[in-house]
Enzyme design. Structure first.
Site, PDB file in Angstrom:
ATOM      1  N   ASN A 151      -3.023  41.119  40.167  1.00  0.00           N
ATOM      2  CA  ASN A 151      -2.788  41.327  41.595  1.00  0.00           C
ATOM      3  C   ASN A 151      -3.928  42.048  42.298  1.00  0.00           C
ATOM      4  O   ASN A 151      -4.114  41.907  43.488  1.00  0.00           O
ATOM      5  CB  ASN A 151      -1.480  42.088  41.807  1.00  0.00           C
ATOM      6  CG  ASN A 151      -1.368  43.310  40.934  1.00  0.00           C
ATOM      7  OD1 ASN A 151      -1.578  43.253  39.725  1.00  0.00           O
ATOM      8  ND2 ASN A 151      -1.058  44.444  41.546  1.00  0.00           N
ATOM      9  N   GLN A 179       1.536  36.522  41.127  1.00  0.00           N
ATOM     10  CA  GLN A 179       0.357  36.230  41.951  1.00  0.00           C
ATOM     11  C   GLN A 179      -0.146  34.799  41.766  1.00  0.00           C
ATOM     12  O   GLN A 179      -0.930  34.305  42.560  1.00  0.00           O
ATOM     13  CB  GLN A 179      -0.782  37.209  41.605  1.00  0.00           C
ATOM     14  CG  GLN A 179      -0.497  38.648  41.968  1.00  0.00           C
ATOM     15  CD  GLN A 179      -0.458  38.880  43.466  1.00  0.00           C
ATOM     16  OE1 GLN A 179      -1.027  38.124  44.256  1.00  0.00           O
ATOM     17  NE2 GLN A 179       0.227  39.930  43.882  1.00  0.00           N
ATOM     18  N   HIS A 201       8.081  35.880  48.209  1.00  0.00           N
ATOM     19  CA  HIS A 201       7.281  36.238  49.383  1.00  0.00           C
ATOM     20  C   HIS A 201       5.781  36.180  49.153  1.00  0.00           C
ATOM     21  O   HIS A 201       5.012  36.454  50.070  1.00  0.00           O
ATOM     22  CB  HIS A 201       7.697  37.611  49.901  1.00  0.00           C
ATOM     23  CG  HIS A 201       7.293  38.759  49.041  1.00  0.00           C
ATOM     24  ND1 HIS A 201       6.284  39.611  49.395  1.00  0.00           N
ATOM     25  CD2 HIS A 201       7.766  39.194  47.852  1.00  0.00           C
ATOM     26  CE1 HIS A 201       6.171  40.536  48.445  1.00  0.00           C
ATOM     27  NE2 HIS A 201       7.044  40.301  47.504  1.00  0.00           N
ATOM     28  N   THR A 237      26.822  37.963  44.003  1.00  0.00           N
ATOM     29  CA  THR A 237      26.879  36.834  44.931  1.00  0.00           C
ATOM     30  C   THR A 237      25.465  36.421  45.315  1.00  0.00           C
ATOM     31  O   THR A 237      24.632  37.267  45.633  1.00  0.00           O
ATOM     32  CB  THR A 237      27.693  37.235  46.179  1.00  0.00           C
ATOM     33  OG1 THR A 237      29.002  37.578  45.750  1.00  0.00           O
ATOM     34  CG2 THR A 237      27.749  36.110  47.198  1.00  0.00           C
ATOM     35  N   CYS A 325      -2.452  54.992  48.565  1.00  0.00           N
ATOM     36  CA  CYS A 325      -1.686  56.207  48.386  1.00  0.00           C
ATOM     37  C   CYS A 325      -0.241  56.029  48.813  1.00  0.00           C
ATOM     38  O   CYS A 325       0.638  56.717  48.347  1.00  0.00           O
ATOM     39  CB  CYS A 325      -2.335  57.276  49.235  1.00  0.00           C
ATOM     40  SG  CYS A 325      -2.025  58.904  48.667  1.00  0.00           S
TER      41      CYS A 325
END
Lengths: 393, 365
Positions: A151, A179, A201, A237, A325
Site C-alpha cells: 500500500n 491494493q 472502496h 444481516t 500521524c
C-alpha cells in the site's frame, strides 16, 4: 481553490454507475435477504449476483466468496480463522515485514495467543524472495500470508511463485490483495491462492464492504457467530447495498483493467521522472517497474513528509506520507524502514497514488507546486543547512 | 502600545496555527482567533505514546485529546492537523526530565516543553509553513512597549500561567498569541458553550502529561537502566530515621507518603544522590533565604546589570515573595528573599515579576 486528489491508495470515490446500482437497496428494496417473501428474496438474489461477479473477477466459484465489512476484517478472519481451526497441526505463521497493519497487528495478537510468526524481510526494492519464504517454512507452519501489492511503495510480490511453493508444501496461502484488485489481473486458481482479502472502496466501490475469498475445502473457523449468513461463517444481516456496489465496482474494474493501467502508468512514470529531475536529493522508494500502476513514493532528504503534506493540502493537493500521524502512529513507516531507509529519510517521504479522474494537467499542477514547497522547507531545515555547509549531515 | 485583537481587519490576511489540546482553553482560543478575523489552522502535537496509555484522557497528548481537538476544529470549520513531535519531545523533555530527576533535581517539564517544543519546534514549523503566528491556550498576555515584547499576567490572576512561559524570547513573543489571556475561566467556559464546542465542562489538566497517575518514581524507574535502591531517611544531624524506597520517589518539601512515624510532621529537606539518602526535618527546616539561578532568560529587560527589587515565584503553585536579585559575575543570579521561603527546590524555576510583568527567570541550582 483547486482540489486534486492524489491519494487513491487511501480510498476512491464511488463511480456513478456503482452508486446507481446501490441506491434502490436503501429504499424500495429494503428487505432482509434471509426473509422468504419476495422483498427478501430479491435481496438474496442481488447478493448472489454480486457474489458471482466477484467470483468471476477472481476466477473463483461463487460459494468461495464471503462478504465482510472490509479488507481489515477479511485479513483478521483469514489469519485468526486459519490459526484457530488448524492449531492442532501447528502454530507457526509466515508473513513479511511490510504487510498492512491489519495483518501485522493480527499477527501480534496471535503471538499473544501462543502462535509463532516469522516476518520474512524484503529486499531494498521492497520485494520478498521466494527462497526466503521457503527457508522460513517449518514442519508446524500452517499459513503463509503475503500481500499482493504494498500500500505504501506499491511493490508487487511474486504471488504465483509463492502459491506454487505453498501448494507443494501443503501450507495454506493467504494474500492481502486490497491494493491489487483493479490494478493487477488476479486468477486464484492459476496462482494457487487459498484465501484472498479485498476491499470495495479501493476500486471505486463503497466503503464498509470487503471480501474474503476462501478456496473450497480450506479449514477455517467462522468470523462472526450468529445467523446463517455467508454459509454460517460470517453471521450478520448482509450490507446489501454495499455488496451490490462492490459487485458492480469489481466488474467495471476488471473490464477496464488494461486501459486503466496504461493511463496510470503513463502518469506515474512521468511523475517519477519529473520529480526526481526537478528536485535534488530525492529518491524513489520501491522497485521502479514492478509496482502498482498509480503508485509513486519518493523521499526528500532533510525534511519531514508531514510538513510537505500540510503545505500540499494548503495548495489543494491531497497526498499521503510514510509518517502519517493521523493514524495514531508516530513512528516512521515500517515499510520504508524495512527497505532500509534511515529513520530521518523515512520521515521525509511522500506517497502519491493516481487514479481514474487524474489528468496530465493535475500532474502539471503538482510539478509546479511541489518543488517550491520542498525548497522552502529545506531552507528552514537545520539538517539541510548543515549539509550545504559541510557537504554532509 | 500594540494589541492584536477584536475583529481587526488587518488580521484577515494573517495566518495563525493554534496548538489544540482538546481542552477548553485552546478550543476557545481557536474560536476567538476566528472571531478576530485570523485565518486559523488547528494542530495537535502528538508527543507521547506508550502501549496501554492510549485511553488516558487527562493529558494533552492522548488519543482522546486528538479526537476532542479534531471535533472542535470541525465545529469551527478550520483545518486541523496532527503533528508528530515524538522524537523532539523525547529528546528535549523526557530525557531532560529523567536526567534532572536522576541528578537529584526536580524539573518542571512543562517549562522545558514550552521552551524547546511548543515555542521553538512548533513555532518554527508554523513559520516554515508560511504562517504568521502560533497561539496557545495559556493564560498570559503579550504587550509591545518601548521596543520590547512584554509578558504580562493574564486578566484572571488565579489562572495566570506566565510562570511556565518565562523562557520566551523576544522573537518568540512577537510571533505568539494568547487569546484567552484577557478572559477569566468562567467567561472562557461561557464562550465554549456559545460555540457549542462540547468541552465547556472538561476538567483542567493537572498532571504532567507523560507521567501516568502522577507516579514519578515509577516513571523514572522505567526510564533508567540502573535499579532504584532503597536507602535511609536521615534527620538533619545524620541520624537514621528509617528506610526509603528510592530517592526518586521524594522531592524537597514533600510531607505525604514518607511512611515514617513521628510525633511532629516531617518534611523532605534534602535529597542526597551520592549517599542515597533522603533528609527529613520539621517545617522550619524546609525554609531557606537565598538561591542561585542559572540559565536565565530576560523579558522586560535586556539583561540584569544591577541589583533589583522584584517579586519572585519559586514554583508553579507558590506565592510571589519580595526579593532582591543580584547579577553574579558568571551570568548567574543570586536571589535573596526578604523572608524565608518554604522548599526552595533545585531544578524548579524561579520567575521574577515587576507587578504584572515578567522580568525574567531561571532554573534554581
Amino acid at each position: 481553490m483547486k482540489n486534486i486528489y492524489l491519494d487513491h491508495a487511501a480510498t476512491t470515490s464511488v463511480k456513478p454507475e456503482v452508486l446507481e446500482t446501490m441506491l434502490p437497496y436503501f429504499t424500495e428494496k429494503y428487505g432482509n435477504a434471509s426473509s422468504i417473501y419476495s422483498l427478501g428474496r430479491e435481496n438474496k438474489k442481488a447478493i448472489d449476483d454480486a457474489r458471482e461477479k466477484v467470483a468471476k473477477a477472481l476466477n473463483a466459484q461463487p460459494k468461495e466468496i464471503f462478504f465482510t465489512s472490509g479488507g481489515t476484517e477479511a485479513d483478521n478472519w483469514a489469519l485468526e480463522g486459519i490459526a484457530f481451526a488448524n492449531q492442532t497441526k501447528g502454530k507457526h505463521i509466515i508473513t513479511t515485514n511490510i504487510e498492512h497493519h491489519a495483518i501485522l497487528h493480527t499477527c501480534k495478537f496471535l503471538e499473544k495467543q501462543g502462535f509463532e510468526v516469522t516476518y520474512v524481510p524484503v529486499d531494498n526494492k521492497g520485494i520478498v524472495h521466494v527462497e526466503d519464504i521457503e527457508k522460513a517454512i517449518r514442519p508446524d507452519t500452517i499459513l503463509i500470508s503475503i500481500m499482493f501489492a504494498n500500500n505504501e511503495i506499491g511493490t508487487i510480490q511474486p504471488i504465483k511463485e509463492i502459491g506454487v511453493l505453498a501448494k507443494e508444501k501443503g501450507i495454506y496461502f493467504h494474500t492481502d490483495a486490497v491494493q491489487a484488485i483493479g490494478n493487477i489481473p488476479i486468477d486464484v486458481k492459476d496462482m494457487n491462492i487459498d484465501m484472498l482479502s479485498l476491499s470495495g472502496h479501493k476500486f471505486y466501490g463503497p466503503k464498509g464492504v470487503g471480501v474474503l475469498y476462501i478456496r473450497d475445502g480450506v479449514r477455517i473457523s467462522p468470523m462472526l457467530h450468529g445467523g446463517a449468513q455467508e454459509r454460517g461463517k460470517r453471521a450478520s444481516t448482509e450490507n446489501v447495498a454495499g455488496i451490490v456496489g462492490l459487485g458492480k465496482a469489481i466488474e467495471l474494474a476488471t473490464e477496464n483493467i488494461e486501459e486503466y493501467n496504461t493511463k496510470l502508468m503513463k502518469i506515474r512514470d512521468r511523475a517519477i521522472r519529473k520529480i526526481l529531475e526537478k528536485i535534488p536529493y530525492s529518491r524513489l522508494n520501491g522497485e521502479e517497474k514492478n509496482r502498482l500502476p498509480g503508485n509513486v513514493n519518493i523521499s526528500f532528504e532533510f525534511i519531514e513528509g508531514e510538513s510537505i503534506l500540510l503545505m500540499l493540502d494548503m495548495k489543494g493537493i491531497c497526498a499521503s506520507s510514510g509518517s502519517a500521524c493521523t493514524s495514531g502512529s508516530l513512528d516512521p513507516s515500517h515499510v520504508l524502514l524495512a527497505i532500509g531507509l534511515p529513520h530521518e529519510i523515512a520521515h521525509g517521504s511522500l506517497r502519491l497514488t493516481f487514479g481514474e479522474e487524474n489528468t496530465d494537467s493535475d500532474l502539471d499542477y503538482l510539478l509546479e507546486t511541489l518543488p517550491p514547497i520542498i525548497e522552502k522547507l529545506r531552507a528552514m531545515s537545520p539538517l539541510y543547512d548543515t549539509f550545504i555547509k559541510n557537504g554532509r549531515i | 502600545m500594540i494589541t492584536r485583537k477584536k475583529m481587526n481587519p488587518q488580521n484577515n490576511s494573517k495566518k495563525v496555527l493554534i496548538a489544540m489540546s482538546g481542552g477548553v482553553d485552546s478550543s476557545v482560543s481557536a474560536a476567538l482567533l476566528k472571531e478576530q478575523g485570523y485565518e486559523v489552522i488547528g494542530a495537535t502535537m502528538q508527543i507521547w505514546q506508550t502501549e496501554g496509555m492510549e485511553e488516558r484522557d487527562n493529558g494533552c497528548c492522548s488519543l482522546t485529546a486528538v479526537n476532542d481537538a479534531r471535533r472542535v476544529a470541525n465545529k469551527l470549520d478550520i483545518p486541523y492537523y496532527v503533528l508528530n513531535f515524538k522524537d523532539i519531545f523525547k529528546e528535549k523533555v523526557i530525557d531532560y526530565f529523567v536526567r534532572e530527576y536522576t541528578a537529584g533535581r526536580t524539573p518542571n517539564p512543562c517549562i522545558i516543553c514550552n521552551k524547546e517544543v511548543k515555542f521553538e519546534a512548533l513555532l518554527d514549523k508554523a513559520i516554515s509553513m508560511g504562517l504568521d503566528y502560533i497561539a496557545t491556550g495559556h493564560y498570559a498576555q503579550v504587550e509591545f512597549r518601548d521596543g520590547r515584547y512584554l509578558l504580562k499576567k493574564s486578566f484572571s490572576k488565579t489562572k495566570d500561567q506566565t510562570y511556565a512561559l518565562y523562557n520566551l524570547t523576544q522573537k518568540q513573543l512577537s510571533q505568539t498569541l494568547f487569546p484567552v489571556g484577557e478572559y477569566n475561566k468562567d467567561k472562557v467556559r461561557e464562550i465554549a458553550e456559545k460555540y457549542e464546542l462540547g468541552v465547556a465542562s472538561k476538567p483542567d489538566s493537572q498532571e504532567i502529561c507523560f507521567v501516568e497517575d502522577n507516579d514519578y518514581g515509577k516513571f523514572i524507574a522505567e526510564h533508567i537502566d540502573s535499579d532504584i535502591l532503597p536507602g535511609n531517611f536521615v534527620d538533619t544531624k545524620g541520624n537514621i530515621l528509617g528506610e526509603h524506597k528510592g530517592i526518586y520517589y521524594y522531592t524537597v518539601g514533600q510531607r505525604k507518603g514518607l511512611g515514617i512515624a513521628s510525633n511532629k510532621p516531617l518534611y523532605v529537606v534534602d535529597v542526597d544522590i551520592e549517599k542515597n539518602e533522603v533528609m527529613l526535618g520539621d517545617d522550619e527546616e524546609t525554609f531557606g533565604n537565598t538561591l542561585i539561578a542559572r540559565e536565565l532568560n530576560w523579558i522586560s529587560i535586556e539583561k540584569l546589570e544591577n541589583e533589583m527589587k522584584v517579586f519572585a515565584k519559586i514554583r508553579y503553585g507558590a506565592k510571589e515573595a519580595p526579593a532582591t536579585i543580584k547579577p553574579l559575575a558568571d551570568g548567574r543570579v543570586e536571589v535573596i528573599f526578604d523572608t524565608p521561603q518554604r522548599a526552595i527546590t533545585s531544578g524548579q524555576s524561579v520567575v521574577f515579576y515587576d507587578d504584572e510583568y515578567v522580568i525574567g527567570g531561571g532554573i534554581i541550582e
